[in-house]
Design a protein around this motif. Structure first.
Motif, PDB file in Angstrom:
ATOM      1  N   HIS A 340       0.798  -1.219   0.000  1.00 49.68           N
ATOM      2  CA  HIS A 340       0.000   0.000   0.000  1.00 49.68           C
ATOM      3  C   HIS A 340       0.836   1.277   0.000  1.00 49.68           C
ATOM      4  O   HIS A 340       0.297   2.365   0.202  1.00 49.68           O
ATOM      5  N   GLY A 341       2.142   1.127  -0.218  1.00 50.69           N
ATOM      6  CA  GLY A 341       2.962   2.313  -0.439  1.00 50.69           C
ATOM      7  C   GLY A 341       3.362   3.096   0.795  1.00 50.69           C
ATOM      8  O   GLY A 341       3.877   4.214   0.671  1.00 50.69           O
ATOM      9  N   HIS A 342       3.134   2.576   2.008  1.00 50.37           N
ATOM     10  CA  HIS A 342       3.577   3.282   3.199  1.00 50.37           C
ATOM     11  C   HIS A 342       5.114   3.330   3.225  1.00 50.37           C
ATOM     12  O   HIS A 342       5.778   2.446   2.685  1.00 50.37           O
ATOM     13  N   THR A 343       5.653   4.335   3.853  1.00 49.35           N
ATOM     14  CA  THR A 343       7.105   4.512   3.907  1.00 49.35           C
ATOM     15  C   THR A 343       7.562   4.621   5.363  1.00 49.35           C
ATOM     16  O   THR A 343       6.756   4.852   6.274  1.00 49.35           O
ATOM     17  N   ILE A 344       8.871   4.453   5.558  1.00 53.32           N
ATOM     18  CA  ILE A 344       9.474   4.591   6.883  1.00 53.32           C
ATOM     19  C   ILE A 344      10.134   5.960   6.974  1.00 53.32           C
ATOM     20  O   ILE A 344      10.974   6.305   6.130  1.00 53.32           O
ATOM     21  N   GLN A 345       9.757   6.731   7.971  1.00 53.28           N
ATOM     22  CA  GLN A 345      10.328   8.054   8.200  1.00 53.28           C
ATOM     23  C   GLN A 345      11.172   8.041   9.468  1.00 53.28           C
ATOM     24  O   GLN A 345      10.813   7.384  10.458  1.00 53.28           O
ATOM     25  N   HIS A 346      12.297   8.744   9.432  1.00 59.31           N
ATOM     26  CA  HIS A 346      13.208   8.813  10.576  1.00 59.31           C
ATOM     27  C   HIS A 346      13.190  10.215  11.152  1.00 59.31           C
ATOM     28  O   HIS A 346      13.487  11.201  10.457  1.00 59.31           O
ATOM     29  N   ASP A 347      12.812  10.323  12.420  1.00 58.73           N
ATOM     30  CA  ASP A 347      12.824  11.603  13.129  1.00 58.73           C
ATOM     31  C   ASP A 347      14.232  11.817  13.683  1.00 58.73           C
ATOM     32  O   ASP A 347      14.646  11.156  14.643  1.00 58.73           O
ATOM     33  N   THR A 348      14.958  12.730  13.067  1.00 59.21           N
ATOM     34  CA  THR A 348      16.360  12.946  13.467  1.00 59.21           C
ATOM     35  C   THR A 348      16.477  13.543  14.869  1.00 59.21           C
ATOM     36  O   THR A 348      17.519  13.416  15.520  1.00 59.21           O
TER      37      THR A 348
END
Length: 376
Positions: A340-348
């Motif tokens: 479903h196209g979800h992505t992983i985001q990194h909070d720096t």
């Protein structure tokens, strides 16, 4: 409906009589083959041929099928019971009389009880006789599904029921906490897969020891899949299992996230041209670091021991198996990424990873009515 059922039973009896005769002429293997050619499943064909072989020695039972006094399934029960403990004509007649009004499940219990009575003097206990009848089968069902059918003695069956119930209850707790959409039957299927494909954690395993409640860990199994590589487009396609059953590339990528990959190159004739070494999966130390860093699924927070190690940069795009390229995802959130196209985001700032859904499309501006365009 009653008339249709009567015709069905008579047709079954007539067909079974033909299969009995064909088996006498050509053998049981040929009977199973011709049954399969009738358009029924291979499993059902084998069962029909097996029933025919059993009732061939019981003309009284075969006649009862053709006279619509019992069903073909009930006749199969009687024939199997007769193989294990031969019955007299009187025993057969009593069962045939009961089969006329008892349902399938009740008749099955009756046949088993009568068999125990006949075998009371064989020196075996009822539990030993039940254990001798244990069986398990795995076969292809309809719609591409895999069917597992098993019968256990009472003690083993209760152990299986207890283990399945306990795993189901644990998954129900996860369902209540994290709101996945699973029915009781789906949860039971997931529990069975977990019990078969996972094993008790080793007390000396640092990964299991470092996680509270880490009772089980994945068991190493081998699943052979293949895919074509399009050199022009630089992508995989035509993924499938070893028997040719196609699978989606997204499912292949999900499996490969936590698996050893052995690259192999084949020629057009199917001959292997190159076999490489297995690509390493996350080490125990990396898994332990992921458990402590992510503390569970980065999407929903589900406990870490049921999560997969997901490559942020996909493995088929040369994504490294480094801790900075790995996050924990539960099976449900893992599917969101690959399908479903979800992505992983990194909070720096916080150093935390989170699952990010696709952005919603901006509202489209509706064109002015046609009359306004005409006026302009």
């Amino acid at each position: 409906m009653g008339e249709a059922d009567l015709l069905r039973r008579r047709a079954e009896g007539y067909l079974l009589g033909l299969v009995v005769r064909y088996g006498e002429l050509e053998g049981p293997g040929a009977a199973s083959t011709v049954c399969h050619q009738l358009g029924i499943s291979a499993y059902r064909a084998r069962q029909l041929a097996k029933t025919a072989q059993g009732v061939a020695a019981l003309p009284q039972v075969l006649g009862a099928i053709q006279d619509d006094r019992i069903s073909a399934d009930q006749a199969g029960m009687v024939a199997e019971s007769n193989k294990r403990a031969p019955m007299s004509e009187q025993d057969q007649q009593e069962l045939l009389d009961l089969g006329g009004w008892q349902g399938h499940d009740e008749f099955k219990k009756t046949v088993a009880a009568r068999e125990d009575q006949r075998r009371a003097d064989d020196g075996m206990s009822r539990a030993e006789r039940q254990r001798a009848r244990r069986s398990a089968k795995v076969f292809d069902g309809t719609g591409g599904m895999i069917v597992l059918h098993a019968e256990f003695d009472q003690v083993s069956g209760d152990r299986v029921k207890t283990a399945l119930g306990a795993m189901n209850a644990k998954m129900l707790g996860d369902d209540i906490a994290f709101d996945p959409i699973r029915t009781f039957e789906q949860r039971n299927a997931d529990a069975l897969v977990a019990l078969i494909s996972q094993q008790p954690a080793d007390n000396n395993d640092p990964v299991a020891a470092g996680v509270p409640g880490g009772e089980i860990r994945p068991q190493k199994t081998v699943l052979v899949v293949s895919a074509d590589y399009d050199a022009i487009e630089s992508r995989l396609k035509n993924a499938g299992l070893i028997d040719g059953t196609p699978i989606e590339l997204d499912e292949l990528r999900r499996i490969a996230c936590d698996a050893d990959i052995v690259p192999m190159i084949f020629g057009n004739d199917g001959q292997p041209l190159y076999v490489g070494k297995a690509q390493r999966t996350p080490t125990k130390a990396q898994k332990l670091a992921l458990y402590r860093r992510d503390r569970g699924c980065v999407g929903c927070g589900l406990r870490p021991q049921v999560c997969d190690a997901h490559h942020i940069i996909p493995w088929d795009q040369n994504g490294p198996t480094d801790i900075t390229n790995l996050v924990l995802l539960c099976p449900r959130c893992h599917t969101k990424v690959h399908k479903h196209g979800h992505t992983i985001q990194h909070d720096t700032v916080s150093g935390r990873y989170r699952l990010q859904p696709l952005p919603r499309p901006s509202p489209r501006t509706h064109p002015p009515p046609a009359e306004q365009l005409a006026a302009a």
